[in-house]
Write an enzyme that holds these catalytic residues in place. Sequence first.
Site, PDB file in Angstrom:
ATOM      1  N   SER A   1       0.863  -1.217   0.130  1.00  0.00           N
ATOM      2  CA  SER A   1      -0.039   0.077   0.046  1.00  0.00           C
ATOM      3  C   SER A   1       0.938   1.236   0.052  1.00  0.00           C
ATOM      4  CB  SER A   1      -1.005  -0.048   1.127  1.00  0.00           C
ATOM      5  OG  SER A   1      -0.211   0.027   2.393  1.00  0.00           O
TER       6      SER A   1
ATOM      7  N   HIS B   1      -5.165  -2.976  -3.110  1.00  0.00           N
ATOM      8  CA  HIS B   1      -4.771  -2.053  -4.028  1.00  0.00           C
ATOM      9  C   HIS B   1      -4.722  -2.567  -5.546  1.00  0.00           C
ATOM     10  CE1 HIS B   1      -4.127   0.997  -1.273  1.00  0.00           C
ATOM     11  NE2 HIS B   1      -3.771   0.075  -0.418  1.00  0.00           N
TER      12      HIS B   1
ATOM     13  N   LYS C   1     -11.628   1.420  -2.072  1.00  0.00           N
ATOM     14  CA  LYS C   1     -10.614   1.967  -3.048  1.00  0.00           C
ATOM     15  C   LYS C   1     -11.065   2.038  -4.392  1.00  0.00           C
ATOM     16  CE  LYS C   1      -7.531   1.201   0.610  1.00  0.00           C
ATOM     17  NZ  LYS C   1      -6.741   0.471   1.653  1.00  0.00           N
TER      18      LYS C   1
END
Length: 396
Positions: free
Chosen positions: A176, A204, A236
């Site tokens: 991250s 991610h 995200k």
Amino acid sequence: MPFDLSTRLAERRAAHLYRKRPLLEAPQGPRVVVDGEQLLAFCSNDYLGLANHPLVIEAFVEGARRWGVGGGASHLVIGHSTPHHQLEEALAEFTGRPRALLLSSGYMANLGAVTALTGQGDTVLEDRLNHASLLDAGLLSGARFSRYLHNDPESLRGRLAKAEGNTLVVTDGVFSMDGDVADLPSICAVAEAHRAWVMVDDAHGFGCLGATGGGIVEHLGLSMDQVPVLMGTLGKAFGTSGAFVAGSDELIETLIQFARPYIYTTSQPPAVACATLKSLELLRGEHWRRERLAELISLFREGAASMGLELMDSPTPIQPILLGSSHRALMLSAALRRRGILVTAIRPPTVPRGTARLRVTLSAAHTRADVEELLEALQASLRELPLQAKDAEEKP
Ligand SMILES: *Cc1c(COP(=O)(O)O)cnc(C)c1O
């Protein structure tokens, strides 16, 4: 004197580690208003530009009309509603796994999965740069917990040789704070040789990597045998909120029975699940968003390299600029902000000491002109930056 908070706070300030929350006065997007200023932002995790997408908003509003706002209760009582269930089925299909479990946040998904699968007498081995939620989960599990060198299968092998009980190897898929990708083929092979399970947190990777946004396991073509526990977050690239764990029927049943952060909390608002169903459809179908990202990533990397910036080995939208000292990171962030650009400084303890950085993140919602503006501002700001700025010693 007990609870001497003022000293603690003063020390944190002196070490350039004090945190302030920028007040966002606009929806997520490249152009935002923060603390009354219009800024071009490069620090959101809304990688695909879905957090403020009109169709996702519409699905959310429709969902609220149909299902109300509150989740009402935990999933095991009467909070598990049709949209939650449909989203779980869609996520299972998306990941190509028998089942998926929806949780309220990635932090809780990680605590839940690691603590449900391991306990006293077991072993949890983690990459030392894993997300804080995974490190907390390892500590909370009660298992023997140790961290191997970053992305280093040989270091992992050494730890595995001493492992006892059920052994869970846990790694971020895309790291991250660095943006690099886990060497999963090697890590899975080493784990398999010791009959350990691998859990991947791909917060991610989902949406950004893989032909249909299926994240690192799609990108690297890894099977469920290699990665039995696959976790993703929805806040995200999905642009909404929540998280999921995907795997076998037995894995999901085990989490439903034993994962305390799943059991003892109210379900997320069903309308959020409605919004996520729509964003999942966009994330899978609109491949141009990943192509746009790839184009912006290479534009940024080429520009940054040509001005001699130290970039990390990242093929993802996370493109950190390493500065080392927290003070310098804060100064560069402030210089960019004077030029209308927002990139927050990331400092210890979020990253190891001496590795403070600006964590630049790109989004499919950015344009080439936005990235060029960032590069120009970086060049001008770097000229103002002193070469050395020593940090005061922080208390560990
Ligand atoms: C953001 C993040 C989480 C936490 O997810 P939330 O849904 O924000 O709680 C977990 N793991 C990684 C790697 C993350 O980047």
